[in-house]
Write a protein that holds these residues in place. Structure first.
Motif, mmCIF file in Angstrom:
data_model
loop_
_atom_site.group_PDB
_atom_site.id
_atom_site.type_symbol
_atom_site.label_atom_id
_atom_site.label_comp_id
_atom_site.label_asym_id
_atom_site.label_seq_id
_atom_site.Cartn_x
_atom_site.Cartn_y
_atom_site.Cartn_z
ATOM 1 N N THR A 221 28.841 70.817 29.209
ATOM 2 C CA THR A 221 28.739 69.357 29.318
ATOM 3 C C THR A 221 28.254 68.717 28.026
ATOM 4 O O THR A 221 28.217 67.489 27.925
ATOM 5 N N GLU A 222 27.866 69.540 27.054
ATOM 6 C CA GLU A 222 27.316 69.026 25.797
ATOM 7 C C GLU A 222 28.246 69.344 24.634
ATOM 8 O O GLU A 222 29.002 70.309 24.683
ATOM 9 N N GLY A 223 28.121 68.543 23.570
ATOM 10 C CA GLY A 223 28.877 68.813 22.361
ATOM 11 C C GLY A 223 28.408 70.105 21.720
ATOM 12 O O GLY A 223 27.261 70.522 21.905
ATOM 13 N N LEU A 224 29.294 70.731 20.958
ATOM 14 C CA LEU A 224 28.947 71.996 20.311
ATOM 15 C C LEU A 224 29.576 72.055 18.925
ATOM 16 O O LEU A 224 30.755 71.741 18.756
ATOM 17 N N MET A 225 28.770 72.435 17.961
ATOM 18 C CA MET A 225 29.225 72.652 16.589
ATOM 19 C C MET A 225 28.889 74.076 16.182
ATOM 20 O O MET A 225 28.023 74.714 16.783
ATOM 21 N N VAL A 226 29.555 74.537 15.149
ATOM 22 C CA VAL A 226 29.268 75.829 14.551
ATOM 23 C C VAL A 226 29.121 75.596 13.057
ATOM 24 O O VAL A 226 29.829 74.763 12.483
ATOM 25 N N ALA A 227 28.160 76.295 12.439
ATOM 26 C CA ALA A 227 27.960 76.129 10.991
ATOM 27 C C ALA A 227 27.335 77.380 10.404
ATOM 28 O O ALA A 227 26.594 78.099 11.075
ATOM 29 N N ASP A 228 27.656 77.608 9.141
ATOM 30 C CA ASP A 228 26.994 78.646 8.362
ATOM 31 C C ASP A 228 26.333 77.951 7.173
ATOM 32 O O ASP A 228 26.160 76.747 7.195
ATOM 33 N N GLY A 229 25.992 78.671 6.161
ATOM 34 C CA GLY A 229 25.317 78.077 5.013
ATOM 35 C C GLY A 229 26.192 77.230 4.118
ATOM 36 O O GLY A 229 25.709 76.616 3.175
ATOM 37 N N HIS A 230 27.487 77.178 4.406
ATOM 38 C CA HIS A 230 28.409 76.468 3.537
ATOM 39 C C HIS A 230 29.141 75.318 4.206
ATOM 40 O O HIS A 230 29.487 74.342 3.557
ATOM 41 N N TRP A 231 29.408 75.427 5.508
ATOM 42 C CA TRP A 231 30.269 74.448 6.162
ATOM 43 C C TRP A 231 30.037 74.487 7.658
ATOM 44 O O TRP A 231 29.371 75.361 8.182
ATOM 45 N N GLY A 232 30.621 73.537 8.362
ATOM 46 C CA GLY A 232 30.530 73.495 9.812
ATOM 47 C C GLY A 232 31.794 72.927 10.424
ATOM 48 O O GLY A 232 32.722 72.557 9.712
ATOM 49 N N ASP A 233 31.804 72.841 11.739
ATOM 50 C CA ASP A 233 32.941 72.272 12.447
ATOM 51 C C ASP A 233 32.514 71.942 13.879
ATOM 52 O O ASP A 233 31.528 72.485 14.385
ATOM 53 N N ILE A 234 33.281 71.070 14.510
ATOM 54 C CA ILE A 234 33.043 70.753 15.912
ATOM 55 C C ILE A 234 33.880 71.694 16.765
ATOM 56 O O ILE A 234 35.097 71.793 16.592
ATOM 57 N N VAL A 235 33.222 72.391 17.679
ATOM 58 C CA VAL A 235 33.884 73.277 18.624
ATOM 59 C C VAL A 235 34.268 72.477 19.870
ATOM 60 O O VAL A 235 35.344 72.634 20.415
ATOM 61 N N ARG A 236 33.335 71.611 20.316
ATOM 62 C CA ARG A 236 33.553 70.778 21.499
ATOM 63 C C ARG A 236 32.911 69.421 21.242
ATOM 64 O O ARG A 236 31.751 69.341 20.869
#
Length: 163
Positions: A107-122
């Motif tokens: 039900t919540e937004g989700l992002m993924v990131a490392d030390g260089h970049w990120g993105d929206i998963v949901r």
């Protein structure tokens, strides 16, 4: 800590974040700035006594809060994230690539990131702030940003409660 790690250490940190959380913070802030044209603030104290990991401010005044979870244990022991939703238009969790996305509420937004970049998963749902709360948050972020810059320019006047 290696020379490379110390070079990546942010200037503004309160020392409570794990190396993984700092890497995720760096990547998600880079992503939000570059892709969504958002200005990001890390470790922001809120009026309810909580501290948001990242608050992102968009060019039209939209406010997103990103709660960083660096491990399964970090997620399991932290139940305070519900309290952040009263201070933003959109709420996201952000995780490192190696952490299973299935542990997060769908039900919540989700992002993924490392030390260089990120993105929206949901994508997160949009729940607009009331006008008075938005104004209070915008004033808080403007003052916080100015105080942090002042502390960097004149370290003798640095206030520890803003880092």
């Amino acid at each position: 800590m290696s020379d490379i790690d110390s070079a990546l250490q942010p200037i503004l940190t309160d020392g409570r974040q794990s190396p993984t959380a700092l890497r995720v913070q760096r990547g998600v802030m880079r992503y939000l700035r570059s892709v969504h044209d958002m200005t990001c603030f890390a470790e922001v104290p809120l009026s309810n006594g909580r501290r948001a990991d990242v608050i992102a401010l968009g060019c039209k005044g939209e406010i997103w809060i990103v709660e960083i979870k660096s491990s399964l244990i970090d997620f399991k022991i932290d139940s305070k994230w519900h309290h952040y939703k009263d201070f933003c238009d959109r709420f996201f969790f952000c995780k490192p690539p190696e952490l299973d996305a299935g542990i997060f509420p769908d039900t919540e937004g989700l992002m993924v990131a490392d030390g260089h970049w990120g993105d929206i998963v949901r994508h997160a749902g949009h729940d607009p702030l009331a006008g008075a709360r938005r104004k209070a948050m915008l004033l808080k972020l403007a003052r916080l940003g100015a105080d942090r810059v002042h502390g960097l320019m004149d370290p003798e006047t640095r206030r520890e409660d803003i880092y």
